[in-house]
Scaffold this motif. Structure first.
Motif: not given
Length: 154
Positions: A10-22, A137-140
């Motif tokens: 769920x935490x991974x999904x939440x971060x994914x949403x924050x990154x990709x929902x802009x 973003x650093x990882x990307x």
């Protein structure tokens, strides 16, 4: 304290949403692919996050999910509590003033449990989703796929 897959995924999904929902809402299918989590499991997790007021759903052809608040307003603790419930590793009745245990007045270990509980809750409340977005973003930038360091290599 050991978190279940609900909290971790769920935490991974939440971060994914924050990154990709802009730009637009994010589909469950796209999160599932990026995070390697089954769509049916993600549906359950996002439903819990929605009930907790952390995500909103957008219907229609371009629909999906978006965070309900800014990433800096959502803590890791908010997400984990929505999915896992109480994060206290020790449920000591001596810490409950209303329904405490009979030995609370002479129990010295309750102070240990209180400090552990407080420390965990303070730590997860201090870490914001925006902090994890920055780490992602650093990882990307290093040409790695954002995900979890806890995944087993194949």
């Amino acid at each position: 304290m050991k978190l279940s897959t609900k909290g971790r995924y769920g935490l991974r999904a939440m971060v994914d949403l924050a990154v990709h929902s802009r730009e637009e809402p994010v589909s469950i299918a796209s999160i599932a692919v990026r995070q390697r989590i089954s769509e049916s499991y993600l549906e359950q997790l996002l439903a819990k996050l929605k009930r907790a007021g952390l995500v909103s759903s957008v219907r229609g052809a371009g629909g999906g999910y978006i965070p309900s608040r800014e990433a800096w307003e959502i803590s890791v603790g908010d997400v984990l509590r929505a999915l896992e419930g109480n994060l206290n590793p020790v449920d000591c009745p001596g810490l409950d003033e209303e329904n405490g245990c009979g030995g609370a007045d002479v129990c010295v270990t309750k102070y240990v449990w209180k400090r552990i509980n407080d420390s965990i809750n303070r730590t997860v409340d201090e870490i914001k989703i925006s902090d994890l977005v920055k780490e992602s973003q650093k990882v990307s930038e290093k040409n790695k796929t954002p995900g979890s360091c806890c995944e087993k290599k194949e």
